[in-house]
Design a protein around this motif. Structure first.
Motif, PDB file in Angstrom:
ATOM      1  N   ARG A  12       0.888  -1.036   0.016  1.00 44.99           N
ATOM      2  CA  ARG A  12      -0.021   0.063   0.008  1.00 44.99           C
ATOM      3  C   ARG A  12       0.835   1.168   0.039  1.00 44.99           C
ATOM      4  N   ALA A  13       0.842   1.919  -1.032  1.00 41.88           N
ATOM      5  CA  ALA A  13       1.399   3.227  -1.031  1.00 41.88           C
ATOM      6  C   ALA A  13       0.650   4.556  -0.832  1.00 41.88           C
ATOM      7  N   SER A  14       1.108   5.424  -0.258  1.00 47.87           N
ATOM      8  CA  SER A  14       0.141   6.627  -0.023  1.00 47.87           C
ATOM      9  C   SER A  14       0.968   7.869  -0.870  1.00 47.87           C
ATOM     10  N   GLN A  18      -3.445  12.203  -3.628  1.00 50.81           N
ATOM     11  CA  GLN A  18      -4.271  10.992  -4.063  1.00 50.81           C
ATOM     12  C   GLN A  18      -5.553  10.999  -3.574  1.00 50.81           C
ATOM     13  N   ILE A  19      -6.510  10.754  -4.636  1.00 52.23           N
ATOM     14  CA  ILE A  19      -7.940  10.225  -3.934  1.00 52.23           C
ATOM     15  C   ILE A  19      -8.093   8.866  -3.734  1.00 52.23           C
ATOM     16  N   TYR A  20      -8.594   8.267  -2.691  1.00 53.25           N
ATOM     17  CA  TYR A  20      -8.774   7.109  -2.288  1.00 53.25           C
ATOM     18  C   TYR A  20     -10.320   7.019  -1.960  1.00 53.25           C
ATOM     19  N   HIS A  21     -10.933   5.515  -2.337  1.00 55.44           N
ATOM     20  CA  HIS A  21     -12.255   5.168  -1.940  1.00 55.44           C
ATOM     21  C   HIS A  21     -11.752   4.250  -0.821  1.00 55.44           C
ATOM     22  N   GLN A 102     -15.167  -4.312  23.818  1.00 53.52           N
ATOM     23  CA  GLN A 102     -15.182  -5.072  22.878  1.00 53.52           C
ATOM     24  C   GLN A 102     -14.836  -4.315  21.500  1.00 53.52           C
ATOM     25  N   PRO A 103     -14.168  -4.691  20.552  1.00 51.15           N
ATOM     26  CA  PRO A 103     -13.508  -4.196  19.618  1.00 51.15           C
ATOM     27  C   PRO A 103     -14.903  -3.515  18.695  1.00 51.15           C
ATOM     28  N   ILE A 104     -14.642  -2.397  18.369  1.00 45.35           N
ATOM     29  CA  ILE A 104     -15.654  -1.632  17.150  1.00 45.35           C
ATOM     30  C   ILE A 104     -15.589  -1.896  15.776  1.00 45.35           C
ATOM     31  N   TRP A 105     -14.244  -1.801  15.447  1.00 49.96           N
ATOM     32  CA  TRP A 105     -14.106  -1.874  13.874  1.00 49.96           C
ATOM     33  C   TRP A 105     -13.383  -3.154  13.399  1.00 49.96           C
ATOM     34  N   GLN A 106     -13.605  -3.864  12.673  1.00 49.52           N
ATOM     35  CA  GLN A 106     -13.032  -5.051  11.964  1.00 49.52           C
ATOM     36  C   GLN A 106     -11.497  -4.511  11.696  1.00 49.52           C
ATOM     37  N   LYS A 107     -10.579  -5.489  11.803  1.00 52.52           N
ATOM     38  CA  LYS A 107      -9.197  -5.029  11.342  1.00 52.52           C
ATOM     39  C   LYS A 107      -9.115  -4.744   9.747  1.00 52.52           C
ATOM     40  N   GLY A 108      -8.185  -3.920   9.577  1.00 45.92           N
ATOM     41  CA  GLY A 108      -8.125  -3.540   8.267  1.00 45.92           C
ATOM     42  C   GLY A 108      -8.979  -2.650   7.472  1.00 45.92           C
ATOM     43  N   PHE A 109      -8.825  -2.642   6.169  1.00 46.78           N
ATOM     44  CA  PHE A 109      -9.644  -1.758   5.557  1.00 46.78           C
ATOM     45  C   PHE A 109      -9.517  -2.043   3.845  1.00 46.78           C
ATOM     46  N   HIS A 110     -10.562  -1.698   3.252  1.00 47.07           N
ATOM     47  CA  HIS A 110     -10.385  -1.703   1.729  1.00 47.07           C
ATOM     48  C   HIS A 110      -9.969  -0.583   1.252  1.00 47.07           C
ATOM     49  N   ASP A 111      -9.123  -0.316   0.265  1.00 45.59           N
ATOM     50  CA  ASP A 111      -8.697   1.105  -0.229  1.00 45.59           C
ATOM     51  C   ASP A 111      -8.595   0.898  -2.015  1.00 45.59           C
ATOM     52  N   HIS A 112      -9.156   1.830  -2.699  1.00 47.38           N
ATOM     53  CA  HIS A 112      -8.630   1.919  -3.990  1.00 47.38           C
ATOM     54  C   HIS A 112      -8.543   3.357  -4.298  1.00 47.38           C
ATOM     55  N   ALA A 113      -7.222   3.428  -5.041  1.00 45.55           N
ATOM     56  CA  ALA A 113      -6.537   4.698  -5.428  1.00 45.55           C
ATOM     57  C   ALA A 113      -7.447   5.201  -6.698  1.00 45.55           C
ATOM     58  N   LEU A 114      -7.898   6.074  -6.816  1.00 44.34           N
ATOM     59  CA  LEU A 114      -8.726   6.470  -8.042  1.00 44.34           C
ATOM     60  C   LEU A 114      -7.644   6.800  -9.101  1.00 44.34           C
ATOM     61  N   ARG A 115      -7.824   6.230 -10.104  1.00 41.03           N
ATOM     62  CA  ARG A 115      -6.786   6.443 -11.529  1.00 41.03           C
ATOM     63  C   ARG A 115      -7.393   7.942 -12.012  1.00 41.03           C
ATOM     64  N   VAL A 123     -18.031   8.090  -8.960  1.00 43.94           N
ATOM     65  CA  VAL A 123     -17.638   7.326  -7.472  1.00 43.94           C
ATOM     66  C   VAL A 123     -18.341   8.033  -6.449  1.00 43.94           C
ATOM     67  N   ALA A 124     -18.475   9.166  -6.276  1.00 44.69           N
ATOM     68  CA  ALA A 124     -19.404   9.843  -5.137  1.00 44.69           C
ATOM     69  C   ALA A 124     -20.482   9.448  -5.247  1.00 44.69           C
ATOM     70  N   ARG A 125     -21.416   9.558  -6.417  1.00 46.00           N
ATOM     71  CA  ARG A 125     -22.642   9.290  -6.441  1.00 46.00           C
ATOM     72  C   ARG A 125     -22.961   7.682  -6.117  1.00 46.00           C
ATOM     73  N   TYR A 126     -22.111   6.930  -6.493  1.00 38.29           N
ATOM     74  CA  TYR A 126     -22.108   5.398  -6.044  1.00 38.29           C
ATOM     75  C   TYR A 126     -21.829   5.456  -4.549  1.00 38.29           C
ATOM     76  N   ILE A 127     -21.007   5.930  -3.874  1.00 38.87           N
ATOM     77  CA  ILE A 127     -20.942   5.866  -2.388  1.00 38.87           C
ATOM     78  C   ILE A 127     -22.232   6.534  -1.757  1.00 38.87           C
ATOM     79  N   VAL A 128     -22.842   7.648  -2.071  1.00 36.40           N
ATOM     80  CA  VAL A 128     -23.696   8.420  -1.558  1.00 36.40           C
ATOM     81  C   VAL A 128     -25.063   7.221  -1.877  1.00 36.40           C
ATOM     82  N   ALA A 129     -25.229   6.632  -2.984  1.00 35.99           N
ATOM     83  CA  ALA A 129     -26.352   5.921  -3.102  1.00 35.99           C
ATOM     84  C   ALA A 129     -26.473   4.521  -2.401  1.00 35.99           C
TER      85      ALA A 129
END
Length: 151
Positions: A12-14, A18-21, A102-115, A123-129
């Motif tokens: 994972r490079a930051s 960069q815009i990430y989902h 008790q833990p709140i969050w699952q470990k890790g996360f999924h990220d997608h760097a937008l091209r 992408v924003a409309r997809y998220i909000v919907a």
């Protein structure tokens, strides 16, 4: 903040600018954010990261058991650091609502760097919907836990 080495080890490079989902879920997909106060605490911590100029929120939706977040990194902060800070701060706040430790969050996360060629608004409309597709509401305006930069 300096980029931690765990980003490189996981492939994972930051990059600043960069815009990430990002998608992250609660532990066991528990629907914790059906609780209005608990959802507002997470949202407050997301806004705090933006106020600290670590990132810029473009669009997000907090579902009952997960978060979709379209963001742009500012400065040298790593994406894993930003998510870790959000999860840590919100876990401390949410701990007041839950018995035990008790833990709140699952470990890790999924990220997608937008091209560069990806349509950010699409992408924003997809998220909000998400609440519409999940059948939680019939109109997005009826769902209280989302925001988009363009509004």
């Amino acid at each position: 903040m300096e980029m931690p080495s765990d980003d490189r080890l996981k492939g994972r490079a930051s990059r600043a600018g960069q815009i990430y989902h990002i998608t992250t879920t609660t532990k066991g997909r528990a629907p914790l954010f059906r609780n209005f106060a608990m959802a507002r605490l997470v949202i407050a911590e997301m806004r705090r990261l933006q106020e600290q100029n670590l990132l810029h929120s473009i669009a997000w939706v907090l579902m009952p058991e997960h978060l979709h977040w379209l963001l742009q990194l500012n400065g040298p902060v790593a994406i894993s650091t930003a998510v870790k800070v959000l999860k840590g701060r919100s876990s401390r706040q949410l701990g007041h609502f839950l018995p035990g430790s008790q833990p709140i969050w699952q470990k890790g996360f999924h990220d997608h760097a937008l091209r560069r060629e990806e349509d950010i608004r699409k992408v924003a409309r997809y998220i909000v919907a998400n609440p519409l597709r999940a059948g939680l509401v019939e109109q997005i305006g009826d769902y209280p836990f989302w925001d988009a930069h363009w509004l």
